[in-house]
Write a protein that holds these residues in place. Structure first.
Motif, PDB file in Angstrom:
ATOM      1  N   ILE A  28     -25.042  48.878 -29.214  1.00  0.00           N
ATOM      2  CA  ILE A  28     -25.739  48.781 -27.972  1.00  0.00           C
ATOM      3  C   ILE A  28     -25.124  49.332 -26.887  1.00  0.00           C
ATOM      4  N   ASP A  29     -25.820  49.646 -25.608  1.00  0.00           N
ATOM      5  CA  ASP A  29     -25.215  50.182 -24.521  1.00  0.00           C
ATOM      6  C   ASP A  29     -24.900  49.211 -23.795  1.00  0.00           C
ATOM      7  N   GLU A  30     -24.522  49.356 -22.435  1.00  0.00           N
ATOM      8  CA  GLU A  30     -23.892  48.729 -21.522  1.00  0.00           C
ATOM      9  C   GLU A  30     -25.039  47.649 -20.837  1.00  0.00           C
ATOM     10  N   LYS A  31     -26.280  47.806 -21.079  1.00  0.00           N
ATOM     11  CA  LYS A  31     -27.318  46.825 -20.767  1.00  0.00           C
ATOM     12  C   LYS A  31     -28.061  46.171 -22.071  1.00  0.00           C
ATOM     13  N   VAL A  93     -22.245  43.399 -33.703  1.00  0.00           N
ATOM     14  CA  VAL A  93     -22.650  44.290 -32.704  1.00  0.00           C
ATOM     15  C   VAL A  93     -21.403  44.818 -31.849  1.00  0.00           C
ATOM     16  N   ILE A  94     -21.610  46.138 -31.570  1.00  0.00           N
ATOM     17  CA  ILE A  94     -20.678  47.115 -31.105  1.00  0.00           C
ATOM     18  C   ILE A  94     -21.164  47.702 -29.843  1.00  0.00           C
ATOM     19  N   GLN A  95     -20.462  47.347 -28.519  1.00  0.00           N
ATOM     20  CA  GLN A  95     -21.004  47.933 -27.297  1.00  0.00           C
ATOM     21  C   GLN A  95     -20.453  49.310 -26.833  1.00  0.00           C
ATOM     22  N   LEU A  96     -21.017  50.109 -26.559  1.00  0.00           N
ATOM     23  CA  LEU A  96     -20.609  51.430 -26.210  1.00  0.00           C
ATOM     24  C   LEU A  96     -20.601  51.446 -24.391  1.00  0.00           C
TER      25      LEU A  96
END
Length: 774
Positions: A28-31, A93-96
């Motif tokens: 997922i992204d920052e949002k 879940v991995i956030q970039l």
């Protein structure tokens, strides 16, 4: 066909024998929104590459894990790369997070890059940008690099009209784009080199991904539009959309009613070289149309669980009233002498409509993904044209006359499509097929027997099969495939089978696409071939009456046009580049011949296949976000190497056309959004058409929302300069100069939505290329 069947069966057997232990996760992204096409690379403890893949549209990935894989490298252009140890089979879940970017000393507040190359597409992020307030989906598309969208006509630069999908569902009617608000859209993907899973007639694809809306219950989204086009009156229509969602059941529908008015302002100068040189001045500046349109849609969707869903959808459209009036004045010269002044009072009217049904199933069994669609489509149109001709002066002593024409068209189509996907050998294999059968009946009757009556029927069966494989090699993503299409075309004249006009086509279409980074630049390189089959209107044998000196006719002997395309795309921060080179064979173009030896004064406009030629297109776009200002500058050029026929013999139509687009969007105080757009196009050639006048168009828009975005108002002004477009069309016996005026148009759009949710309907449709030819 048997070889393809055996090949597919062999691939299925190979898949069934492949076993691997998959590493899974979600990016997922920052949002907290899923990141599609993020790179997933498995490495040894000392960072040696072992295997790789990319995330799907939901940000999920699954990749076969070698025993010595210890690290996973997760990267995405514009985001900070993460390298972590593999501690379990499911990484969760991995956030970039985005890299911070500076533009000189001006801080770019929106995360970058906004438009970037991902997989097979140029992807523009909408979430978190000013594009969320563009209005409708069509108005949003007009702000996407290399895309124009005006009055229901969508165009991808260098590729033409695209096939559009919303969350994987094929858009069947362009008004669906009016139903979708830009603030519900997550991203837009523009594919200039579609893979083989699409029909070979598809030259470009736009994929719209919406935000996932939570919540249940009943919701509405109502849109009312008032439009004025200078000189042609007021258009008013209202579109009511509703959606009901409860647990796994989803019901949605649409009701539309419109009173439509439009017009056209054109003049022609036509030089025809027959037994003598004829020149005709045509004034068609008083063309006006009005009508009523009704539409309805109902869809039901049931999701058994996260892996299985099915649904049905029914669309209905009817134009019960349609009137088009034209007062035409024609002044004709033979040599330098006035031959005739002719006034024509023309009225065309008649009802038309269509019905369409779709059933779909979308499922996943273990690692097998299945997508099945079945469609039915029925349309009809009846038009009556009356033409009252009056001689006002000149040498011609022909009497005044009336010409009455009845034209009827009926179409029916049945189609089915199946697509199956499965991971194999650290990549993803997709294969499937499609079949469609359609029938078209046309009747053309001239009461005065000035031109011949015609009754024709076309029966066509189309079969296709494809196989496609996608895999990541370190940071290089590859997608390759092969598509086979067979079309049987049977032509009947007054019930009699016409063997000479009937034909069978067999074509194979390869496609390959690479995506890879070069430092901070994401690059796409691809090859594909495509086909343009003549429409049924172009294949007609009957003669249409234009005026007493000009008739129009199709050509049942037309061949399909085949194009070979090489494309290059690149994105860096807020810049992106597109270059395309095409070799076009048997392009369908206009030609003019004498209607008959007995009366050479009548010119017959018809169609033919032109010799092969090459075409180059290139576009460079800049789209940063600087504070409250989001400018977009586009520089484009198209150049062809085309040799055709003119009245004096061979001609070269090689002068390029340049285009400059400057779009400006500003966030003003108190929530107002202002858009100011301008487009300039130079003189130049497109096929056998010469654009003989530079053209500049200006448009503005103002948007404001209220009640926490439930209510919105938007004012649009288009064609503010009322520019003229002048083009000259060349053929072996004629040149025709067409001057068209684009009048100012203003729209006021009022939209109210309450608990609005998007339907979960996932049907993609079948037989789409055949429908478009109707």
């Amino acid at each position: 066909m048997k070889r393809i069947y055996l090949f597919l069966m062999g691939m299925i057997a190979l898949i069934a024998s492949a076993q691997a232990q998959n590493l899974t996760g979600k990016v997922i992204d920052e949002k907290n929104t899923p990141l599609a096409y993020a790179n997933i690379i498995l490495q040894t403890a000392d960072s040696v590459y072992l295997a790789g893949t990319t995330t799907d549209m939901d940000g999920k990935f699954a990749v076969a894990k070698p025993e010595n894989a210890k690290l996973v490298n997760i990267s995405f252009v514009g985001y900070t790369t993460i390298v972590k140890e593999i501690s379990s089979q499911n990484l969760g879940v991995i956030q970039l997070l985005p890299n911070a970017q500076l533009l000189g000393e001006v801080v770019v507040k929106s995360y970058l890059p906004k438009t970037q190359a991902k997989g097979d597409a140029m992807v523009t992020t909408v979430n978190g940008t000013i594009l969320e307030k563009a209005g409708t989906a069509e108005q949003l598309l007009d702000k996407i690099p290399n895309v124009t969208a005006q009055n229901g006509e969508i165009n991808v630069f260098g590729r033409g009209t695209p096939e559009i999908y919303i969350n994987g569902r094929k858009v069947r009617n362009q008004q669906e784009l009016d139903q979708l608000s830009s603030d519900n859209i997550k991203s837009v993907e523009v594919v200039s080199n579609p893979g083989v899973r699409y029909d070979a007639s598809v030259k470009a694809v736009i994929r719209i991904i919406t935000n996932k809306v939570a919540g249940e219950g009943f919701g509405i989204d109502n849109r009312a539009v008032v439009r004025n086009q200078r000189g042609y009156g007021w258009t008013v229509y209202d579109q009511f959309n509703f959606n009901y969602r409860k647990n796994r059941f989803d019901l949605s529908g649409m009701l539309y009613r419109g009173n439509l008015k439009s017009g056209n302002d054109q003049t022609f100068v036509i030089d025809t070289y027959l037994d003598k040189q004829w020149r005709q001045y045509l004034d068609l500046s008083d063309q006006k149309g009005k009508g009523k349109k009704l539409q309805a849609m109902l869809s039901m969707n049931y999701q058994f669980n996260e892996n299985h869903s099915m649904g049905v959808r029914y669309n209905w459209e009817r134009t019960p009233e349609s009137h088009w009036t034209l007062n035409q004045f024609a002044r004709t010269y033979c040599g330098n002498q006035l031959y005739e002044d002719l006034y024509s009072d023309i009225l065309t009217e008649g009802p038309e409509g269509f019905r369409q049904g779709n059933f779909y199933y979308s499922g996943k069994v273990k690692n097998w993904s299945i997508d099945f669609n079945a469609d039915g489509y029925w349309s009809d149109a009846e038009n009556t044209q009356t033409n009252e001709e009056e001689i006002l002066g000149g040498l011609n002593e022909t009497e005044n006359r009336s010409v009455t024409i009845f034209d009827s068209k009926k179409n029916e189509l049945y189609a089915a499509k199946l697509v199956v996907s499965h991971p194999i050998a650290k990549g993803k294999l997709s294969f499937g097929g499609e079949y469609s059968h359609n029938k078209r009946n046309t009747t053309y009757f001239n009461e005065e027997e000035i031109i011949a009556n015609d009754e024709a029927m076309i029966k066509e069966g189309a079969t296709s099969a494809f196989v496609e494989y996608a895999k990541a090699f370190n940071k290089v993503q590859m997608q390759a495939g092969l598509r086979y299409e067979k079309v049987g075309f049977d032509y009947y004249d007054a019930g009699e089978y016409m063997a000479e006009q009937s034909k069978n086509y067999n074509h194979v279409f390869p496609s390959i696409n690479f995506s890879f980074p070069l430092k901070n630049v994401q690059v796409q390189l691809g090859y594909a071939s495509d086909i343009q089959r003549p429409t049924y209107h172009e294949l007609r044998s009957n003669v249409l009456y234009v005026n007493r000196y000009m008739y129009d006719k199709g050509n049942p002997f037309l061949m399909p046009s085949i194009t070979h395309n090489v494309t290059l795309g690149a994105s860096y921060k807020w810049m992106n580049l597109y270059v395309g080179y095409s070799h076009i064979m048997d392009d369908i173009t206009n030609q003019t011949i004498a209607y008959s030896e007995d009366d050479p004064t009548i010119a017959l406009l018809t169609l033919r296949n032109s010799p092969a030629y090459d075409k180059l297109v290139a576009a460079l776009n800049f789209n940063p976000t600087i504070g409250i200002w989001m400018p977009q500058l586009g520089l484009a050029i198209q150049k062809q190497w085309y040799e055709g026929e003119g009245p004096q013999g061979k001609m070269k139509f090689n002068k390029p056309i340049g285009t400059v687009t400057f779009r400006n969007n500003l966030t003003l105080p108190k929530g107002f959004l202002l858009g100011i757009n301008g487009t300039w196009m130079s003189k130049g050639y497109d096929e056998n058409i010469y654009v003989s006048k530079d053209m500049l168009t200006i448009s503005v828009s103002l948007y404001k929302s209220f009640l926490k975005d439930r209510l919105s108002l938007q004012l649009n002004g288009n064609n503010l300069l009322e520019q003229k477009q002048e083009v000259t069309i060349y053929s072996s016996m004629r040149t025709m100069q067409n001057t068209q005026v684009y009048h100012r148009q203003f729209d006021l759009i009022l939209r109210y939505k309450f608990n609005a949710t998007k339907s979960k309907y996932k049907g993609t449709g079948a037989g789409e290329s055949q429908k478009s030819r109707m």
